[in-house]
Write a protein that holds these residues in place. Structure first.
Motif, PDB file in Angstrom:
ATOM      1  N   MET A 103      31.094  41.986  39.245  1.00  9.12           N
ATOM      2  CA  MET A 103      31.068  43.134  40.157  1.00  9.12           C
ATOM      3  C   MET A 103      29.656  43.295  40.696  1.00  9.12           C
ATOM      4  SD  MET A 103      33.443  45.690  37.916  1.00  9.12           S
ATOM      5  CE  MET A 103      33.112  44.769  36.417  1.00  9.12           C
ATOM      6  N   ASN A 124      27.327  45.882  42.891  1.00 10.93           N
ATOM      7  CA  ASN A 124      27.285  47.282  43.345  1.00 10.93           C
ATOM      8  C   ASN A 124      28.594  48.013  43.056  1.00 10.93           C
ATOM      9  OD1 ASN A 124      24.673  46.893  44.286  1.00 10.93           O
ATOM     10  ND2 ASN A 124      25.341  46.402  46.364  1.00 10.93           N
ATOM     11  N   TYR A 155      31.674  46.748  42.934  1.00  5.50           N
ATOM     12  CA  TYR A 155      32.877  46.192  43.542  1.00  5.50           C
ATOM     13  C   TYR A 155      33.119  44.775  43.013  1.00  5.50           C
ATOM     14  CZ  TYR A 155      32.561  50.071  46.833  1.00  5.50           C
ATOM     15  OH  TYR A 155      32.486  51.322  47.394  1.00  5.50           O
ATOM     16  N   GLU A 156      34.341  44.540  42.553  1.00  2.65           N
ATOM     17  CA  GLU A 156      34.650  43.217  42.030  1.00  2.65           C
ATOM     18  C   GLU A 156      34.683  42.194  43.164  1.00  2.65           C
ATOM     19  OE1 GLU A 156      38.013  40.781  39.451  1.00  2.65           O
ATOM     20  OE2 GLU A 156      38.485  42.764  40.259  1.00  2.65           O
ATOM     21  N   THR A 157      34.192  40.997  42.875  1.00  2.00           N
ATOM     22  CA  THR A 157      34.218  39.927  43.858  1.00  2.00           C
ATOM     23  C   THR A 157      34.467  38.606  43.150  1.00  2.00           C
ATOM     24  OG1 THR A 157      32.936  38.670  45.503  1.00  2.00           O
ATOM     25  CG2 THR A 157      31.686  39.726  43.734  1.00  2.00           C
TER      26      THR A 157
END
Length: 345
Positions: free
Chosen positions: A143, A145, A147-149
């Motif tokens: 993740m 910031n 947010y998962e990516t």
């Protein structure tokens, strides 16, 4: 890549080490093609009187290795023209390995570029107790910031969080496993992975809409469960009891009750078992009043994971009955190859 880059083609030996059996396969991978399962074989672990379980496992592994050499390699040669292999890939399940999940965070005031060097530094922090080896460290979630990516490298962020799955195995057992295959094959390219990690990563790719689930892996002698929340591997527990034990359903229910003390329970249970046992185990779970753990009259959905669900992704050259564990291994290695290809310059 050059204009006339040679297409990738390789033969790989897959080995599954479960609690009650070991299995092996020869698989052919060719770029742009479905992986081809050419030969498979499963050997039971038969514990003799006054014999340690690990000794019986290593004996079964040696028997399997001899079969792979004398039967599997000729089968591979008939299909590909060569019996040689490039890699050996070993999935190790409980009770032979211990799986741990940890979360590491990296933060700076100024934006930074998330890269493999940062990951390497984080992985080096892991301390392993004496007598054990970290045979596999899989990054199963990233993740940036918050947010998962799935593609974090090269992106800028103020903070990064990575979820790491580590598999630990006793040094003596690890040396025994490596010794068996180094005596049989002319390659030292032996990769290992926790079966829990492998199952999670393949099922996540195969069932992308199941963001919340309990993955219940049940054999006749051992059972483990993995909790997935919001697509991430959150917790693993070794239930221990096998499906042949009368106490199996109660042990599973007690473990789910312990999980419920820390996390909300998902409404889906993905059941991995021998194909012939799937319907019976599903009935036993359905009749166990599991809904009471969810504080609901509606029980969770028990969804058996069947080999037929993967038939469109693998080409079966062998006439042997499909083996779910080996199918998942075949697909994991294929996923890894595709990731490597996508990240190549």
């Amino acid at each position: 890549m050059g204009l006339f880059r040679r297409k990738y083609a390789a033969s790989v030996v897959l080995v599954d080490i479960a609690s009650d059996s070991v299995a092996g396969a020869y698989v052919r991978y060719e770029e742009g093609e479905k992986p081809a399962l050419i030969y498979t074989r499963r050997v039971p672990i038969e514990v003799r009187e006054d014999e340690a379980h690990e000794r019986a496992m290593l004996r079964a592994l040696k028997i399997l290795g001899d079969i792979l050499i004398h039967e599997g390699a000729p089968a591979l040669a008939r299909v590909t023209g060569s019996g040689s292999i490039e890699n050996i890939f070993v999935a190790i399940d409980a009770p032979w390995q211990e799986t741990r999940v940890r979360t590491e965070r990296f933060e700076q005031k100024e934006p930074f570029v998330f890269n493999r060097n940062i990951v390497a530094e984080i992985l080096e922090k892991n301390a392993v107790e004496a007598g054990k080896l970290a045979t596999d460290e899989s990054i199963i979630g990233t993740m940036l910031n918050g947010y998962e990516t799935s593609d974090p490298y090269g992106k800028r962020a103020h903070r990064a969080t990575i979820v790491i799955l580590t598999s630990l195995i006793e040094e003596k057992i690890a040396r025994g496993i490596a010794s068996v295959f180094r005596s049989l094959y002319h390659t030292r390219r032996i990769a290992t992975i926790s079966s829990n990690s492998l199952r999670y990563q393949v099922l996540r790719a195969r069932f992308p809409h199941e963001h919340d689930a309990l993955v219940l892996d049940a054999t006749k002698s051992y059972t483990s469960s993995v909790l997935i929340r919001k697509g991430l591997f959150v917790a693993v527990s070794e239930i221990g009891a096998g499906t042949e034990e009368e106490s199996w359903v109660h042990a599973v229910k007690d473990e789910f009750a312990d999980i419920a003390k820390q996390y909300p329970l998902p409404r889906t249970i993905l059941l991995l078992s021998r194909e012939s046992d799937a319907s019976v185990l599903r009935e036993r779970l359905d009749s166990a009043n599991l809904g009471s753990l969810w504080l609901s009259d509606n029980p969770p959905a028990v969804v058996p994971v069947l080999t037929s669900q993967f038939s469109d992704s693998v080409r079966h050259v062998t006439t042997a009955a499909p083996d779910l564990s080996l199918l998942l291994m075949t697909l994991y290695w294929h996923q890894t190859l595709n990731k490597d290809e996508a990240s190549s310059p």
